[in-house]
Write a protein that holds these residues in place. Sequence first.
Motif, PDB file in Angstrom:
ATOM      1  N   GLU A   1       0.689  -1.461  -0.035  1.00 43.73           N
ATOM      2  CA  GLU A   1      -0.230  -0.284   0.341  1.00 43.73           C
ATOM      3  C   GLU A   1       1.032   1.530   0.368  1.00 43.73           C
ATOM      4  OE1 GLU A   1      -2.630  -0.216   3.407  1.00 43.73           O
ATOM      5  OE2 GLU A   1      -3.878  -1.830   2.602  1.00 43.73           O
ATOM      6  N   VAL A   2       0.260   2.193  -0.662  1.00 44.42           N
ATOM      7  CA  VAL A   2       1.286   3.433  -0.918  1.00 44.42           C
ATOM      8  C   VAL A   2       0.482   4.247  -0.855  1.00 44.42           C
ATOM      9  CG1 VAL A   2       3.077   4.860  -2.269  1.00 44.42           C
ATOM     10  CG2 VAL A   2       3.226   2.232  -2.620  1.00 44.42           C
ATOM     11  N   ALA A   3       0.746   5.333   0.004  1.00 40.44           N
ATOM     12  CA  ALA A   3      -0.088   6.664  -0.107  1.00 40.44           C
ATOM     13  C   ALA A   3      -0.112   7.682  -0.672  1.00 40.44           C
ATOM     14  CB  ALA A   3       0.181   7.668   1.828  1.00 40.44           C
ATOM     15  N   CYS A   4      -1.197   8.154  -1.624  1.00 36.36           N
ATOM     16  CA  CYS A   4      -0.990   9.025  -2.226  1.00 36.36           C
ATOM     17  C   CYS A   4      -2.037  10.082  -2.464  1.00 36.36           C
ATOM     18  CB  CYS A   4      -0.915   8.265  -3.873  1.00 36.36           C
ATOM     19  SG  CYS A   4      -0.488   9.199  -5.884  1.00 36.36           S
ATOM     20  N   GLY A   5      -1.292  11.112  -2.203  1.00 36.26           N
ATOM     21  CA  GLY A   5      -2.662  12.283  -2.132  1.00 36.26           C
ATOM     22  C   GLY A   5      -3.824  12.724  -1.177  1.00 36.26           C
ATOM     23  N   GLY A   6      -3.833  11.492  -0.042  1.00 32.74           N
ATOM     24  CA  GLY A   6      -4.389  11.603   1.035  1.00 32.74           C
ATOM     25  C   GLY A   6      -5.391  10.255   0.549  1.00 32.74           C
ATOM     26  N   LYS A   7      -4.989   9.310  -0.962  1.00 27.96           N
ATOM     27  CA  LYS A   7      -5.313   8.030  -0.750  1.00 27.96           C
ATOM     28  C   LYS A   7      -4.456   6.929  -0.774  1.00 27.96           C
ATOM     29  CE  LYS A   7      -8.966  10.312  -3.660  1.00 27.96           C
ATOM     30  NZ  LYS A   7      -9.618  10.049  -4.826  1.00 27.96           N
ATOM     31  N   LYS A   8      -4.769   5.969  -0.457  1.00 27.13           N
ATOM     32  CA  LYS A   8      -4.198   4.370  -0.201  1.00 27.13           C
ATOM     33  C   LYS A   8      -4.637   3.827  -1.727  1.00 27.13           C
ATOM     34  CE  LYS A   8      -3.852   4.082   4.472  1.00 27.13           C
ATOM     35  NZ  LYS A   8      -3.797   2.613   5.150  1.00 27.13           N
ATOM     36  N   ARG A   9      -3.667   3.301  -2.533  1.00 27.05           N
ATOM     37  CA  ARG A   9      -3.007   2.593  -3.839  1.00 27.05           C
ATOM     38  C   ARG A   9      -2.947   1.138  -3.731  1.00 27.05           C
ATOM     39  NH1 ARG A   9       0.099   3.334  -7.205  1.00 27.05           N
ATOM     40  NH2 ARG A   9       1.345   5.374  -7.489  1.00 27.05           N
ATOM     41  N   LYS A  10      -2.861   0.370  -4.186  1.00 31.31           N
ATOM     42  CA  LYS A  10      -2.014  -0.641  -4.096  1.00 31.31           C
ATOM     43  C   LYS A  10      -1.291  -1.285  -6.035  1.00 31.31           C
ATOM     44  CE  LYS A  10      -4.506  -4.269  -1.384  1.00 31.31           C
ATOM     45  NZ  LYS A  10      -5.290  -4.887  -1.026  1.00 31.31           N
ATOM     46  N   ARG A  11       0.399  -1.795  -5.318  1.00 32.85           N
ATOM     47  CA  ARG A  11       1.006  -2.008  -6.326  1.00 32.85           C
ATOM     48  C   ARG A  11       2.092  -3.266  -6.195  1.00 32.85           C
ATOM     49  NH1 ARG A  11       5.991   3.050  -6.032  1.00 32.85           N
ATOM     50  NH2 ARG A  11       6.741   2.319  -3.782  1.00 32.85           N
ATOM     51  N   ARG A  12       2.046  -3.671  -7.269  1.00 38.64           N
ATOM     52  CA  ARG A  12       2.614  -4.956  -7.472  1.00 38.64           C
ATOM     53  C   ARG A  12       4.595  -4.507  -7.066  1.00 38.64           C
ATOM     54  NH1 ARG A  12       0.485  -9.582  -8.566  1.00 38.64           N
ATOM     55  NH2 ARG A  12       2.574 -10.091  -9.181  1.00 38.64           N
ATOM     56  N   GLN A  13       5.286  -5.678  -6.125  1.00 42.56           N
ATOM     57  CA  GLN A  13       6.229  -5.412  -5.832  1.00 42.56           C
ATOM     58  C   GLN A  13       6.980  -6.043  -7.571  1.00 42.56           C
ATOM     59  OE1 GLN A  13       6.989  -7.391  -2.728  1.00 42.56           O
ATOM     60  NE2 GLN A  13       5.998  -6.034  -0.767  1.00 42.56           N
ATOM     61  N   ALA A  14       8.032  -5.246  -7.493  1.00 41.76           N
ATOM     62  CA  ALA A  14       9.168  -5.395  -8.205  1.00 41.76           C
ATOM     63  C   ALA A  14       9.992  -6.650  -8.215  1.00 41.76           C
ATOM     64  CB  ALA A  14      10.209  -4.432  -8.255  1.00 41.76           C
ATOM     65  N   SER A  15      10.235  -7.262  -7.504  1.00 37.57           N
ATOM     66  CA  SER A  15      10.494  -8.670  -7.600  1.00 37.57           C
ATOM     67  C   SER A  15       9.259  -9.674  -7.989  1.00 37.57           C
ATOM     68  CB  SER A  15      10.927  -9.202  -5.945  1.00 37.57           C
ATOM     69  OG  SER A  15       9.845  -9.069  -5.103  1.00 37.57           O
ATOM     70  N   GLU A  16       9.166 -11.087  -8.417  1.00 39.29           N
ATOM     71  CA  GLU A  16       8.389 -11.569  -9.139  1.00 39.29           C
ATOM     72  C   GLU A  16       9.290 -12.778  -9.203  1.00 39.29           C
ATOM     73  OE1 GLU A  16       5.383 -10.900 -10.375  1.00 39.29           O
ATOM     74  OE2 GLU A  16       5.463  -8.709 -10.751  1.00 39.29           O
ATOM     75  N   ILE A  17       7.790 -14.044  -8.694  1.00 38.63           N
ATOM     76  CA  ILE A  17       8.574 -15.576  -8.857  1.00 38.63           C
ATOM     77  C   ILE A  17       8.944 -15.732  -9.870  1.00 38.63           C
ATOM     78  CG2 ILE A  17       7.397 -17.746  -8.249  1.00 38.63           C
ATOM     79  CD1 ILE A  17       4.618 -16.183  -7.064  1.00 38.63           C
ATOM     80  N   ASP A  18      10.079 -16.477  -9.171  1.00 38.13           N
ATOM     81  CA  ASP A  18      10.987 -16.812 -10.397  1.00 38.13           C
ATOM     82  C   ASP A  18      11.373 -18.731 -10.279  1.00 38.13           C
ATOM     83  OD1 ASP A  18      12.102 -17.085  -8.317  1.00 38.13           O
ATOM     84  OD2 ASP A  18      14.461 -15.593  -8.504  1.00 38.13           O
ATOM     85  N   TRP A  19      12.432 -19.323 -10.810  1.00 33.97           N
ATOM     86  CA  TRP A  19      12.389 -20.574 -10.234  1.00 33.97           C
ATOM     87  C   TRP A  19      12.744 -20.723  -9.119  1.00 33.97           C
ATOM     88  CZ3 TRP A  19      16.705 -23.084  -9.326  1.00 33.97           C
ATOM     89  CH2 TRP A  19      18.017 -22.030  -8.826  1.00 33.97           C
ATOM     90  N   GLU A  20      13.478 -20.377  -8.933  1.00 33.60           N
ATOM     91  CA  GLU A  20      13.825 -20.636  -7.682  1.00 33.60           C
ATOM     92  C   GLU A  20      12.592 -20.854  -6.534  1.00 33.60           C
ATOM     93  OE1 GLU A  20      16.997 -19.664  -4.229  1.00 33.60           O
ATOM     94  OE2 GLU A  20      16.570 -18.831  -6.117  1.00 33.60           O
ATOM     95  N   ASP A  21      11.941 -20.185  -6.869  1.00 30.96           N
ATOM     96  CA  ASP A  21      10.318 -20.001  -5.744  1.00 30.96           C
ATOM     97  C   ASP A  21       9.183 -21.056  -5.692  1.00 30.96           C
ATOM     98  OD1 ASP A  21      10.506 -17.748  -4.031  1.00 30.96           O
ATOM     99  OD2 ASP A  21      10.959 -17.108  -6.097  1.00 30.96           O
ATOM    100  N   PHE A  22       9.349 -21.653  -7.469  1.00 34.18           N
ATOM    101  CA  PHE A  22       8.777 -23.265  -7.447  1.00 34.18           C
ATOM    102  C   PHE A  22       9.512 -24.592  -6.668  1.00 34.18           C
ATOM    103  CE2 PHE A  22       7.304 -20.359 -11.286  1.00 34.18           C
ATOM    104  CZ  PHE A  22       6.017 -20.115 -10.667  1.00 34.18           C
ATOM    105  N   VAL A  23      10.808 -23.988  -7.024  1.00 31.40           N
ATOM    106  CA  VAL A  23      11.932 -25.812  -6.810  1.00 31.40           C
ATOM    107  C   VAL A  23      11.975 -25.288  -5.574  1.00 31.40           C
ATOM    108  CG1 VAL A  23      14.173 -26.332  -6.283  1.00 31.40           C
ATOM    109  CG2 VAL A  23      13.501 -25.325  -8.260  1.00 31.40           C
ATOM    110  N   ILE A  24      11.520 -23.809  -4.288  1.00 33.07           N
ATOM    111  CA  ILE A  24      11.813 -23.974  -3.149  1.00 33.07           C
ATOM    112  C   ILE A  24       9.854 -24.689  -2.782  1.00 33.07           C
ATOM    113  CG2 ILE A  24      11.014 -23.296  -1.118  1.00 33.07           C
ATOM    114  CD1 ILE A  24      13.469 -21.326  -1.252  1.00 33.07           C
ATOM    115  N   GLU A  25       8.858 -24.477  -3.397  1.00 27.39           N
ATOM    116  CA  GLU A  25       7.185 -24.759  -2.921  1.00 27.39           C
ATOM    117  C   GLU A  25       7.004 -26.753  -3.528  1.00 27.39           C
ATOM    118  OE1 GLU A  25       4.589 -22.330  -5.720  1.00 27.39           O
ATOM    119  OE2 GLU A  25       4.900 -21.215  -4.554  1.00 27.39           O
TER     120      GLU A  25
END
Length: 526
Positions: free
Chosen positions: A471-495
């Motif tokens: 959540e990021v505050a912008c002009g008194g409002k809260k909006r959601k944005r996606r983080q820069a890091s995405e799920i990669d092959w290592e995440d699938f292996v760990i799962e």
Amino acid sequence: MPCRCGSHSTIRDEQTGNLVCSKCYTILDFDNYEAQIGGITGPTGTNIHIGYAGTGSHFPYKDRKIYQAKTLIHEYALRLDITYSESGITSMIKEITDGEFGEGYWFNVLIGACSYVVMRRDKKFFPAAEVAKAVGCDIYELGRMIARVVKFLKLSLPEISIAGLFEREFNNYMNRKNVDEDKKEMMMKQGIFLVNCAVKWSLTTGRRPLPVVAAVMAFVAELNGVDGLKIEDVAEHVHAVVSTCKLRYKELLAALVRVAQVLPWGKDISVKNVVKYAPFVIQYMELKSMEVPGGGGERVEPFDMEDVISECLLKVAAYGNDENLSNGDSQYFEVRNRSDFPTLSNDNDGNNLKLSHESLSLIYSTFSNEVDAEKLNGQSGQIHVRKRRGLEPYAYQDWWSGKSELSKKLLLKQILEKEVGFDMMPPSFIAGCKANERRRQKINAAKVRINKIMDPSYAGSDGSDNLNSSEVACGGKKRKRRQASEIDWEDFVIEALLLHRVKEEDIEKGHYRALLGLYVFNSGTI
């Protein structure tokens, strides 16, 4: 058969028994030919010599194999320039093979391994990469053969002296450069000092020594203004990977910056300008290494006042030029009120000033602040300082004394007992800890994703989703944005590993291939 002159008349010479022409006295061809039919009473063949291991020789297979093996050992000894140790290498191979020697690719690797072991046993410094290149094998294969030789002969080899490796590689490389002998000797001592400091800082722990040697050689050359000595050329000379040498070079610069933070002007030193300040940093390290542990013994004065003034001149030169520097004393080097510096004192003769770290820091801070203020006000052209020995650090030749024991080849225990002003954990250990922490975070994130799929009510249990959005505050409002890091092959292996109930402690170690083969692909077999 008629003679070349056309005469058919021949006579036999009484001395040699050969037929000659009676007219021109030419010896007739094929007159003394004897058929080489062999046999018990037959003559010895003219094309066969006893003792020659060639086609048609009288050597059996074993003797021929031994002869060829010794010839190959001599060839590699010449290639490695270690003919003085050829007898030791031959006797070691003879002991290992029970006098049978051998032939083929494996025997070439054995010759290289025995060459390395003999040199190491005699405390002569010899890089394994050079041996591997000479015999035409992989360095890992050579390492395995060296381990087998040491285990079979039950040898206890002395520890590797990285300073000795530096001395050998430096001499071999600098012989091709037109450098004064005195300067070459000084660079040698400086390099050995920095190599020992690198060992002290654990830059060589768990790593190959040659990239560190290449990095120190390039740094010393740049420090002393030797042209034509690039790290790429040095890496090729020592048979090391260029990218690894550059990485060790950056680590060396970073370690020097960490040491420089104890100096009064340490906050101004960074990786980009540490080479310019290196004479002061190395002088501090050298004096620090000569101090007696525990405070006993002779007291070593840390700094000379001229060095402090020279460093200040370097700061003036950072934004000034030679036209702005005129002769005369500077107002910034005058002690206006001695009470402002309570730790400043004079010798009996009143010539040499002895300053503590606090006084140096206060003087330098005062100078730096006033110079920066002058620069902001546009008055940098009015600064007048006395030009002493030049502004380049290469002009100072008296900063290096070479009296420290770290300028010599020492054992690891002796190096660790010395103090150079800074200690650090091995970079490989620090990188491993960071990698474990990163994998721990991925494991926790994977557990959350698995729980969200298995139990949808789990996603909103805490009222927020902190994994894929923020959540990021912008002009008194809260909006959601996606983080820069995405799920990669290592995440699938760990799962996949977590779903197969692999222990989290094992996943943190990062051996994914082994864990997948053990738990995932072979999970149905017993």
